[in-house]
Design a protein around this motif. Structure first.
Motif, PDB file in Angstrom:
ATOM      1  N   ALA A   6      21.683 -31.172 -19.088  1.00 18.54           N
ATOM      2  CA  ALA A   6      21.043 -31.581 -20.337  1.00 18.54           C
ATOM      3  C   ALA A   6      20.267 -30.433 -20.968  1.00 18.54           C
TER       4      ALA A   6
ATOM      5  N   GLU B 133      17.180 -29.783 -24.037  1.00 23.24           N
ATOM      6  CA  GLU B 133      16.195 -30.355 -24.955  1.00 23.24           C
ATOM      7  C   GLU B 133      15.704 -29.281 -25.917  1.00 23.24           C
ATOM      8  N   LYS B 134      15.501 -29.683 -27.159  1.00 21.11           N
ATOM      9  CA  LYS B 134      14.961 -28.778 -28.183  1.00 21.11           C
ATOM     10  C   LYS B 134      13.773 -29.477 -28.829  1.00 21.11           C
TER      11      LYS B 134
ATOM     12  N   GLU C 193      11.401 -30.718 -27.273  1.00 20.46           N
ATOM     13  CA  GLU C 193      11.145 -31.877 -26.401  1.00 20.46           C
ATOM     14  C   GLU C 193      11.991 -33.097 -26.773  1.00 20.46           C
ATOM     15  N   GLN C 194      13.050 -32.859 -27.534  1.00 14.48           N
ATOM     16  CA  GLN C 194      13.988 -33.934 -27.862  1.00 14.48           C
ATOM     17  C   GLN C 194      15.361 -33.582 -27.278  1.00 14.48           C
ATOM     18  N   LEU C 195      16.045 -34.607 -26.756  1.00 16.85           N
ATOM     19  CA  LEU C 195      17.361 -34.373 -26.161  1.00 16.85           C
ATOM     20  C   LEU C 195      18.325 -33.851 -27.213  1.00 16.85           C
ATOM     21  N   ALA C 196      18.897 -32.675 -26.955  1.00  9.98           N
ATOM     22  CA  ALA C 196      19.836 -32.063 -27.897  1.00  9.98           C
ATOM     23  C   ALA C 196      21.284 -32.255 -27.471  1.00  9.98           C
TER      24      ALA C 196
ATOM     25  N   TYR D  99      16.136 -23.600 -26.171  1.00  9.62           N
ATOM     26  CA  TYR D  99      16.298 -24.885 -25.492  1.00  9.62           C
ATOM     27  C   TYR D  99      15.657 -24.808 -24.106  1.00  9.62           C
TER      28      TYR D  99
ATOM     29  N   TYR E 278      18.090 -28.740 -18.189  1.00  7.28           N
ATOM     30  CA  TYR E 278      17.777 -29.592 -17.042  1.00  7.28           C
ATOM     31  C   TYR E 278      19.054 -29.961 -16.285  1.00  7.28           C
TER      32      TYR E 278
ATOM     33  N   SER F  68      14.026 -28.866 -14.154  1.00  8.66           N
ATOM     34  CA  SER F  68      14.130 -27.917 -15.252  1.00  8.66           C
ATOM     35  C   SER F  68      14.696 -26.588 -14.763  1.00  8.66           C
TER      36      SER F  68
ATOM     37  N   LYS G 161      13.443 -22.343 -19.978  1.00  2.00           N
ATOM     38  CA  LYS G 161      13.767 -22.222 -21.396  1.00  2.00           C
ATOM     39  C   LYS G 161      14.557 -20.943 -21.653  1.00  2.00           C
TER      40      LYS G 161
END
Length: 452
Positions: free
Chosen positions: A308, A310-311, A313-316, A414, A417, A432, A435
């Motif tokens: 997964a 995230e960008k 803190e939102q799932l991208a 990003y 995870y 994680s 980044k």
């Protein structure tokens, strides 16, 4: 009456001879099991400390040491150190693999542990696979390709040695990885080689009723194969399009506008060998045993996983992982294919020892009488029971599976995870990978080890 002095001398000579022989058959010390236990407990720093500064697995186990060390270092993120260790393993493997059978004959007759551990054929090529991943992680794609090509040469060597009668003939995941490496370079010639590698990988995966060691061809392989078949105008494109009707067709231009982010995930642990034993009484006074290795699977909670991103803190993006290599199944099927050979050695060796011991027994009986001969019978039976052991050595830090996933992402920053799930779809953990800022056309790789 037998002379007591002569009897003591005979007993002493026998004891010294047996002690020397048993010492020559000694197994590895407890360092490897300790290293394996620490890895399972996720204490990689302690495992590295237990490995020390150089081979400490005991006589005839240097190869095992370098294999385990290379694996521990890679899982710790010490890729340069892992490259060195796997290079040492490669060097030792080549030395042992080419050693003539005649030089191993005397050791074989005594005990498998008296010879250096030569490892399994699939372990030979796994060195290249893990080494290629090491080079990917430090951005040295040319050296990664060198490892992939070396794997190809090894497969040719293995098949020539067995005249095609071996179970492990090809490595579909290795071919798949080779295609990824060629595609990274991106020149027309490299893309052509990538297409060939993907094609070979697909054919290897579908052999034997559509499964390669119980693994189906990953969807990611189908996507990459379809993309390159279209780009090259291959006659095979129509075939693959009809075989993969549900697979998304991506063009190279589509992929160049985004970043490709790959994950190699190691899950579980490969099975370990335990001993199977069958007592064999040759006659009322002479006892030995037949010992042979058996594989015992090591339990893992993980049945599926996701990659997964995230960008802000939102799932991208989130993608399922696919099994690329089932090392545990390969190990099981390779050992099963060698059952006849293993049992032949396990049976012949005690017979050879029995014949030699009876000759010595008769000599003792002629010189010092029945009591000394009976004493020798007793001691030789103890010796046979203690030294006739199955070879339980193996690369214990290997994962059970190598899983693979890919995401296509817009340029930007990003956080990545790995999410793992149990059989009931219960989330086991979310870890994680850190980044990263990625760019259009970039190919980025992650490697991650699960221990549950």
């Amino acid at each position: 009456m037998i002379n007591r002095l002569n009897l003591h001398r005979a007993t002493a000579v026998l004891a010294v001879a047996l002690s020397f022989s048993m010492a020559s058959c000694a197994t590895a010390p407890d360092v490897q099991p300790r290293v394996n236990s620490l890895v399972v407990a996720q204490k990689l720093d302690m495992a590295s400390a237990a490995l020390g500064d150089g081979p400490n697995y005991g006589k005839n186990n240097e190869l095992l040491y370098w294999l385990d060390r290379g694996m521990v270092e890679q899982c710790s993120g010490h890729y340069q150190e892992s490259i060195h260790s796997f290079a040492q393993a490669q060097k030792k493997f080549d030395e042992l693999y080419t050693k003539s059978i005649t030089k191993l004959a005397s050791a074989w007759a005594l005990n498998d542990y008296a010879a250096g551990y030569r490892a399994e054929d699939y372990e030979y090529t796994l060195i290249n696979i893990f080494q290629a991943i090491n080079y990917l992680m430090i951005g040295n794609y040319n050296e990664a390709l060198v490892e992939a090509r070396d794997m190809d040469s090894k497969l040719n060597l293995i098949n020539s040695l067995y005249a095609g009668k071996n179970v492990y003939k090809e490595d579909a995941f290795g071919r798949f990885l080779m295609g990824m490496l060629y595609e990274v370079n991106g020149t027309p010639a490299d893309l052509n080689d990538a297409f060939i590698s993907y094609s070979k990988a697909y054919e290897d995966y579908i052999k034997g009723g559509g499964k390669y060691f119980d693994v189906q061809p990953p969807d990611l392989l189908k996507e990459n194969l379809l993309t390159l078949a279209q780009f090259m105008g291959s006659d095979e494109f129509s075939r693959y399009r009809s075989e993969f009707p549900d697979v998304q067709l991506l063009t190279l231009e589509d992929k160049k506008k985004k970043a490709e982010v790959y994950l190699f995930q190691y899950t579980g642990f490969s099975p370990v060998k335990v001993s199977g034993v069958v007592p064999v009484p040759f006659d009322p006074r002479h006892v030995t045993q037949i010992a042979f290795p058996k594989l015992v699977a090591r339990y893992s909670e993980i049945v599926s996983s996701e990659f997964a991103a995230e960008k802000f803190e939102q799932l991208a993006n989130v993608q399922p992982t696919f099994i690329g290599q089932d090392i545990a199944t390969i190990a099981k099927k390779v050992l099963e294919s060698r059952k006849v050979q293993i049992f032949a050695k396990a049976i012949v060796r005690p017979v050879v020892k029995y014949a030699a011991e009876r000759a010595i027994e008769n000599e003792i009986k002629d010189k010092w009488g029945n009591p000394a001969a009976y004493g020798f019978d007793f001691l030789s039976s103890l010796y046979n029971l203690s030294t006739e052991r199955a070879d339980l050595r193996g690369w214990q830090t290997l994962p059970a599976q190598i899983r693979v996933a890919r995401m296509l992402l817009e340029p930007g920053e990003y956080e990545f995870y790995v999410q793992t799930y149990a059989e009931d779809s219960r989330l086991l953990n979310k870890v994680s990978l850190g980044k990263s800022t990625i760019e259009a056309g970039e190919k980025k790789f992650f490697v991650f080890r699960n221990y549950r």
